[in-house]
Design a protein around this motif. Structure first.
Motif, PDB file in Angstrom:
ATOM      1  N   TRP A   8       0.839  -1.198   0.000  1.00 26.01           N
ATOM      2  CA  TRP A   8       0.000   0.000   0.000  1.00 26.01           C
ATOM      3  C   TRP A   8       0.867   1.238   0.000  1.00 26.01           C
ATOM      4  CZ3 TRP A   8      -4.893   1.172  -0.759  1.00 26.01           C
ATOM      5  CH2 TRP A   8      -5.324   2.423  -0.352  1.00 26.01           C
ATOM      6  N   ALA A  11       2.500   1.988  -3.240  1.00 22.67           N
ATOM      7  CA  ALA A  11       1.584   2.487  -4.268  1.00 22.67           C
ATOM      8  C   ALA A  11       1.106   3.891  -3.955  1.00 22.67           C
ATOM      9  CB  ALA A  11       0.388   1.561  -4.390  1.00 22.67           C
ATOM     10  N   THR A  12       1.257   4.347  -2.741  1.00 27.54           N
ATOM     11  CA  THR A  12       0.748   5.675  -2.390  1.00 27.54           C
ATOM     12  C   THR A  12       1.854   6.515  -1.774  1.00 27.54           C
ATOM     13  OG1 THR A  12       0.089   4.860  -0.248  1.00 27.54           O
ATOM     14  CG2 THR A  12      -1.575   4.804  -1.959  1.00 27.54           C
ATOM     15  N   PRO A  13       2.802   6.930  -2.575  1.00 24.67           N
ATOM     16  CA  PRO A  13       3.862   7.777  -2.016  1.00 24.67           C
ATOM     17  C   PRO A  13       3.412   9.211  -1.825  1.00 24.67           C
ATOM     18  CG  PRO A  13       4.250   7.391  -4.321  1.00 24.67           C
ATOM     19  CD  PRO A  13       3.016   6.628  -3.977  1.00 24.67           C
ATOM     20  N   TRP A  14       2.196   9.528  -2.269  1.00 26.76           N
ATOM     21  CA  TRP A  14       1.733  10.903  -2.206  1.00 26.76           C
ATOM     22  C   TRP A  14       1.309  11.293  -0.811  1.00 26.76           C
ATOM     23  CZ3 TRP A  14      -3.176  10.597  -0.410  1.00 26.76           C
ATOM     24  CH2 TRP A  14      -3.807   9.363  -0.586  1.00 26.76           C
ATOM     25  N   GLU A  18       2.156  15.129  -1.018  1.00 29.26           N
ATOM     26  CA  GLU A  18       1.211  15.952  -1.766  1.00 29.26           C
ATOM     27  C   GLU A  18       0.645  17.079  -0.935  1.00 29.26           C
ATOM     28  OE1 GLU A  18       0.131  16.267  -4.877  1.00 29.26           O
ATOM     29  OE2 GLU A  18       1.764  14.924  -5.371  1.00 29.26           O
ATOM     30  N   ALA A  19       0.431  16.830   0.359  1.00 28.94           N
ATOM     31  CA  ALA A  19      -0.192  17.835   1.205  1.00 28.94           C
ATOM     32  C   ALA A  19       0.651  19.094   1.216  1.00 28.94           C
ATOM     33  CB  ALA A  19      -0.356  17.304   2.613  1.00 28.94           C
ATOM     34  N   VAL A  22       0.615  21.041  -2.213  1.00 27.47           N
ATOM     35  CA  VAL A  22      -0.571  21.840  -2.496  1.00 27.47           C
ATOM     36  C   VAL A  22      -0.481  23.194  -1.828  1.00 27.47           C
ATOM     37  CG1 VAL A  22      -3.016  22.011  -2.069  1.00 27.47           C
ATOM     38  CG2 VAL A  22      -2.042  19.873  -2.846  1.00 27.47           C
ATOM     39  N   GLY A  27       4.117  22.372  -7.657  1.00 30.94           N
ATOM     40  CA  GLY A  27       5.056  21.316  -7.303  1.00 30.94           C
ATOM     41  C   GLY A  27       5.964  20.965  -8.446  1.00 30.94           C
ATOM     42  N   THR A  28       6.322  21.949  -9.270  1.00 30.00           N
ATOM     43  CA  THR A  28       7.083  21.645 -10.483  1.00 30.00           C
ATOM     44  C   THR A  28       8.449  21.077 -10.160  1.00 30.00           C
ATOM     45  OG1 THR A  28       7.424  24.010 -10.480  1.00 30.00           O
ATOM     46  CG2 THR A  28       6.118  23.103 -12.290  1.00 30.00           C
ATOM     47  N   SER A  30       9.296  19.081  -7.976  1.00 29.83           N
ATOM     48  CA  SER A  30       9.304  17.708  -7.496  1.00 29.83           C
ATOM     49  C   SER A  30       9.677  16.747  -8.615  1.00 29.83           C
ATOM     50  CB  SER A  30       7.938  17.339  -6.920  1.00 29.83           C
ATOM     51  OG  SER A  30       6.959  17.435  -7.923  1.00 29.83           O
ATOM     52  N   THR A  31       9.368  17.072  -9.864  1.00 31.97           N
ATOM     53  CA  THR A  31       9.755  16.204 -10.960  1.00 31.97           C
ATOM     54  C   THR A  31      10.916  16.839 -11.712  1.00 31.97           C
ATOM     55  OG1 THR A  31       7.959  17.260 -12.111  1.00 31.97           O
ATOM     56  CG2 THR A  31       7.597  15.005 -11.426  1.00 31.97           C
TER      57      THR A  31
END
Lengths: 143, 318
Positions: A8, A11-14, A18-19, A22, A27-28, A30-31
């Motif tokens: 789990w 699959a959910t590194p956000w 993400e919080a 936002v 979040g440019t 980050s990639t």
């Protein structure tokens, strides 16, 4: 069930990242791939311009016209065009081109004797072939 | 004893002799009947031809399926895409769900409702509690009647459902040239092809319809829509939304994200269901193996016993 919590979480590194992204604006950074193309200032500009666009015209039918920056190319269009030209789809492409030529020729000529024809079926075959060919490439390119 | 067995053997030899004699007699008698093998071959060939011919005729009559609709009326079948969430051991891509919700909120929600999804169900899936609360509060909902019996508006709560763009279907039709934008809550389950269809439909608008195709007034050509005339125009264009995680917002990226989001909306239990299925398979197979072992254990004395029958001694000695 440590195994499942691991699955789990992988699959959910956000969940934590993400919080913050936002609240802290874009979040440019980050990639890395994206950060290289559009710098910080440009990203802010883009934000402002797109929000203006949205206010100005609700339909957003032609966003290309307002964009001064370099155009974003849709990988799907690129792959489909490549696939249509490829050897794999040469058969359907040949039939489609021939049909377009015939139908446009028939509609331009004065006397319409034959039954009115359309190239939908040929278009279907070509689109089917191009999509089958482009699907795995597209999924590899999209996030 | 000895004499008896030799006598039997002699009788068998006699019988064998009789059989060979009769065989020879039969073969000599049939030579006249099969004098013309040509006629036999002819009969066999004719029977085979009739069999094959009748089968071919039957297939010709009933074999090929009759298509009452033209391909254009059927619509182009969507291509199969390798969705990550359709794999057995994968969950939804929750980053894609978050992006997809953004696409729905900024693009689709101006015409399509998503009436079965409350804000609370986004919590822990795409958004945090605070984000979901903030989004809910942006909308107004009817509150309880006050002392005068008037219904006032209140800001939304987590338990409220996503607001619909139109108050009812009639209003939606009136605003959209008679075409009803369907509710998207279960749309992935409600269409043949599911995710593939939705994605293909969103990205499948060609630059211009193929030569000769008739597109009715007010409709748009989309090969994936049965009949190829769809009231919805192409809505997704590059950079229509600005993703907060910096993903390039190409048309296909937005279509993919929103399709995944709609699949989540249609079956939000999928992640949990797969996890539960895994548990069931693991525990079930362990219990099955255990039950097999217990059965063999319990039956082992019965299966390994030996039944011996010692017949009573008959008569005297040999």
């Amino acid at each position: 069930m440590g195994f499942f919590t691991d699955l789990w979480e992988s699959a959910t590194p956000w969940s934590s990242a993400e919080a913050e992204a936002v609240s802290g604006g874009t979040g440019t950074d980050s990639t890395p791939a994206q950060g290289g193309e559009a710098g910080e200032g440009e990203a802010a500009d883009k934000n402002a311009s797109t929000s203006d666009n949205k206010d100005g015209d609700d339909d957003a039918e032609e966003p290309e016209e307002e964009e001064e920056e370099e155009e974003l190319e849709d990988p799907q269009e690129k792959f489909q065009e490549e696939c249509k030209e490829s050897k794999q789809c040469s058969g359907p492409k040949h039939h489609f081109d021939e049909c377009v030529e015939r139908v446009t020729g028939a509609s331009e000529s004065e006397d319409k004797k034959g039954p009115s024809e359309d190239c939908v079926e040929e278009f279907f075959h070509l689109a089917h072939c191009a999509n089958e060919c482009a699907a795995p490439k597209l999924w590899a390119a999209l996030k | 004893m000895l004499a008896r067995s030799s006598c039997l053997r002699a009788a068998g030899a006699v019988r064998n002799g009789a059989v060979t004699v009769s065989k020879r007699a039969a073969s000599t008698s049939t030579t006249e009947a099969a004098a013309s093998p040509f006629r036999l071959n002819l009969a066999g060939g004719a029977a085979t031809a009739v069999a094959i011919g009748s089968a071919a005729w039957y297939y010709h009559l009933y074999g090929p399926t009759a298509h009452a609709m033209t391909p254009a009326e059927e619509g182009l079948h969507p291509t199969k895409y390798p969705w990550v969430h359709s794999e057995y051991l994968k969950t939804f891509d929750h980053q894609a769900l978050r992006r997809g919700f953004q696409v729905y909120r900024e693009v689709c929600s101006s015409c399509h409702s998503l009436s079965r999804i409350p804000y609370r169900s986004l919590v822990g899936v795409t958004h945090t509690v605070d984000e979901a609360k903030a989004m809910a509060e942006e909308n107004e909902y009817d509150s309880e009647p006050n002392d005068q019996g008037d219904i006032e508006k209140r800001p939304g709560k987590l338990s409220d459902y996503l607001p619909s763009p139109y108050t009812n279907d009639e209003a939606a039709r009136a605003a959209n040239n008679g075409a009803l934008p369907p509710d998207l809550s279960l749309i992935v389950k409600a269409r043949h092809g599911g995710c593939d269809y939705i994605f293909s439909l969103l990205t499948g608008y060609p630059e211009e319809p193929p030569a000769g195709a008739v597109v009715q007034e007010g409709l748009n050509f989309n090969p994936y829509f049965p009949g190829t005339g769809i009231a919805m125009a192409r809505v997704l264009y590059n950079e229509l939304v600005e993703y907060e995680d910096g993903t390039p917002a190409t048309t296909s990226q937005m279509a993919k994200d929103v399709t995944e989001f709609l699949n989540w909306a249609a079956e939000p239990e999928m992640d949990q269901r797969k996890k539960m299925g895994m548990k069931v398979i693991i525990i079930g197979s362990a219990l099955f193996a255990l039950s097999v072992w217990v059965k063999r254990y319990k039956w082992s004395p019965i299966k390994t016993r030996k039944i011996a029958y010692n017949p009573p001694q008959m008569g005297g000695k040999h």
